[in-house]
Design a protein around this motif. Structure first.
Motif, mmCIF file in Angstrom:
data_model
loop_
_atom_site.group_PDB
_atom_site.id
_atom_site.type_symbol
_atom_site.label_atom_id
_atom_site.label_comp_id
_atom_site.label_asym_id
_atom_site.label_seq_id
_atom_site.Cartn_x
_atom_site.Cartn_y
_atom_site.Cartn_z
ATOM 1 N N GLY A 233 -0.632 -7.170 -3.497
ATOM 2 C CA GLY A 233 0.146 -7.515 -2.392
ATOM 3 C C GLY A 233 -0.180 -6.417 -1.363
ATOM 4 O O GLY A 233 -1.163 -5.712 -1.370
ATOM 5 N N GLU A 234 0.725 -6.446 -0.064
ATOM 6 C CA GLU A 234 0.394 -6.028 0.907
ATOM 7 C C GLU A 234 0.514 -4.200 0.811
ATOM 8 O O GLU A 234 1.579 -4.018 0.540
ATOM 9 N N TRP A 235 -0.291 -3.534 1.400
ATOM 10 C CA TRP A 235 -0.121 -2.096 1.432
ATOM 11 C C TRP A 235 0.150 -1.865 2.889
ATOM 12 O O TRP A 235 -0.001 -2.383 3.734
ATOM 13 N N SER A 236 1.102 -0.978 3.061
ATOM 14 C CA SER A 236 1.579 -0.454 4.321
ATOM 15 C C SER A 236 0.877 0.431 5.132
ATOM 16 O O SER A 236 0.875 0.715 6.149
ATOM 17 N N GLY A 237 -0.090 1.087 4.250
ATOM 18 C CA GLY A 237 -0.956 1.919 4.828
ATOM 19 C C GLY A 237 -2.166 1.964 3.817
ATOM 20 O O GLY A 237 -2.295 1.632 2.622
ATOM 21 N N LEU A 238 -3.425 2.816 4.274
ATOM 22 C CA LEU A 238 -4.555 2.985 3.576
ATOM 23 C C LEU A 238 -4.270 4.278 2.699
ATOM 24 O O LEU A 238 -4.404 4.195 1.362
ATOM 25 N N ARG A 239 -3.933 5.124 3.593
ATOM 26 C CA ARG A 239 -3.707 6.543 2.932
ATOM 27 C C ARG A 239 -2.083 6.473 2.476
ATOM 28 O O ARG A 239 -1.349 5.792 2.944
ATOM 29 N N THR B 259 -0.353 4.990 8.507
ATOM 30 C CA THR B 259 0.824 3.771 8.997
ATOM 31 C C THR B 259 -0.074 2.740 8.732
ATOM 32 O O THR B 259 -0.805 2.429 8.022
ATOM 33 N N ALA B 260 0.416 1.400 9.534
ATOM 34 C CA ALA B 260 -0.013 -0.013 9.076
ATOM 35 C C ALA B 260 -1.683 -0.077 9.474
ATOM 36 O O ALA B 260 -2.141 0.587 10.339
ATOM 37 N N ALA B 261 -2.103 -1.148 9.238
ATOM 38 C CA ALA B 261 -3.621 -1.258 9.196
ATOM 39 C C ALA B 261 -3.964 -1.451 10.690
ATOM 40 O O ALA B 261 -2.850 -2.044 11.282
#
Length: 135
Positions: free
Chosen positions: A104-110, A114-116
């Motif tokens: 599913g969608e991650w709201s951030g990489l770390r 924050t968002a992509a």
């Protein structure tokens, strides 16, 4: 082939990928793609994927460009992660396979990010298309 460990170096020939070039990333349901420079042949890239992050070293023109990222927002499956390079391309692409429980969608990489970045969307699509057919 077995995984190659990435050695950390702190001499004058080591450059931070993040500080020198920055990076972009995007995602779909199952995969995170991280786009890095400088672009080199595959044999000049060492990468170590682990469940909550990765380390990469790119050897280029006598310098070692390094980046470590951990903890990631959610866990990845190191056995299914890949790196793609292509001569004449504009990025080295790390394909991080999301662990089954982290789809599913991650709201951030770390974990704290924050968002992509929206600016990377077209670059990412172009790069993915250029890599189609790579093993």
């Amino acid at each position: 082939g077995g995984a190659r460990r990435v050695a950390s170096s702190h001499d004058g020939n080591t450059v931070s990928i993040e500080k020198r070039f920055g990076y972009c990333w995007d995602q779909d349901e199952q995969t995170i793609r991280v786009y890095l420079q400088p672009v080199v042949e595959r044999e000049n890239v060492l990468v170590d994927f682990h469940r909550f992050g990765f380390n990469i070293v790119i050897q280029h023109e006598g310098l070692s460009y390094q980046m470590s990222m951990a903890p990631l927002f959610r866990p990845i499956d190191p056995q299914r992660c890949r790196i793609r390079t292509r001569s004449g391309g504009s990025y080295v692409v790390l394909r991080l396979a999301k662990e089954k429980g982290a789809l599913g969608e991650w709201s951030g990489l770390r974990r704290t990010s924050t968002a992509a970045c929206g600016d990377c969307d077209q670059i990412a699509r172009d790069t993915v298309l250029s890599l189609t057919g790579d093993a």
